[in-house]
Design an enzyme around this catalytic site. Sequence first.
Site, short mmCIF file in Angstrom:
data_model
loop_
_atom_site.label_atom_id
_atom_site.label_comp_id
_atom_site.label_asym_id
_atom_site.label_seq_id
_atom_site.Cartn_x
_atom_site.Cartn_y
_atom_site.Cartn_z
N LYS A 34 0.83 -1.23 0.00
CA LYS A 34 0.00 0.00 0.00
C LYS A 34 0.85 1.26 0.00
CE LYS A 34 -4.34 -1.81 1.46
NZ LYS A 34 -5.38 -1.97 2.45
N ARG A 94 -3.49 -9.98 4.95
CA ARG A 94 -3.93 -10.01 3.54
C ARG A 94 -2.75 -9.54 2.70
NH1 ARG A 94 -6.25 -6.56 -0.17
NH2 ARG A 94 -7.83 -7.51 -1.54
C1 9MG Z 1 -10.14 -5.27 -0.82
N1 9MG Z 1 -9.15 -4.72 0.08
C2 9MG Z 1 -8.14 -3.88 -0.25
N2 9MG Z 1 -7.45 -3.56 0.84
C3 9MG Z 1 -8.01 -4.22 1.88
C4 9MG Z 1 -7.76 -4.31 3.24
O1 9MG Z 1 -6.78 -3.61 3.81
N3 9MG Z 1 -8.55 -5.08 4.00
C5 9MG Z 1 -9.57 -5.77 3.45
N4 9MG Z 1 -10.33 -6.53 4.26
N5 9MG Z 1 -9.87 -5.73 2.14
C6 9MG Z 1 -9.10 -4.96 1.37
#
Ligand code: 9MG
Length: 282
Positions: free
Chosen positions: A226, A260
């Site tokens: 990010k 994630r």
């Molecule tokens: C779809 N998406 C993109 N970034 C995300 C994040 O930080 N958390 C979750 N749950 N979904 C995300």
Amino acid sequence: MSKTTQTNLITSTQNQLNNVQVMGILNVTPDSFSDGGQFTHFNSALKQVDNMINNGVDIIDIGGESTRPGAVDVSVQDEIVRVIPLLKAIKSRFDINVSIDTSKAEVIGEAITYGADMINDVRALQNKGCLEVVAQSDIAICLMHMQGMPRTMQENPEYNDIIDDILEFFRQRIDCCERSGINKERLVLDPGFGFGKTVAHNYEVLAKFAQFKTLGLPVLAGISRKSMIGNLLNRDVNERLAGSLAAAIVAVQQGANIIRVHDVQESVDALNILKAIAQYKI
Ligand code: 9MG
């Protein structure tokens, strides 16, 4: 500290670490911010799933709508066409949990019908019909915090106290879920790194991540590649691996239950280092 308390602490740290799940990102949108377009083709998406499984992924998160700042809306029909055939193919070929990243009630309904294990909703089931369709199933739900909407959320995010504000949002969404008949045990919380937050907000959320554990539910951290990494380190999107791993490990050390990620193999390696040292921590 007594020996028993010490042992409990070590055991609970090890249990938490051993149970951390790696969620691998599979974006099937033409414009996702860090892997845009790469997996839009069905076969390359399936190959990517196979790779992630071989590298130790626990959950595959399929997204058919880009949520990066400024992303354009996608129709229900387009989103269904992007994600549902892939969900069916993954479920028929592999033994793996699948999460569908969507905020649309119709897509949630289809995902439930075709065997998804989790709905990952960046809008926390606030869109019309979502609570109702989820209540009719027993699927797990990730409720993410976002201030504003993707198109404008990074314009001027402001909070009184970011941690208190996110915690209050979670309490309200948990309450709404329970009143709609969705059991609390089905919920995962996610503070939503990068969703209506400045770089400073994001690092404060990471520094105080453990506070989200006070609500007694599993917590997910999505930091991979990010802009909070890119902006701090001045790195392009394909140069953010080291920063992403460092941030994910900080989240796990504060109790994150799911991370994630784009880079499954490297994330599993990083977690294994943490597990190896956990037994010696006193
Ligand atoms: C779809 N998406 C993109 N970034 C995300 C994040 O930080 N958390 C979750 N749950 N979904 C995300």
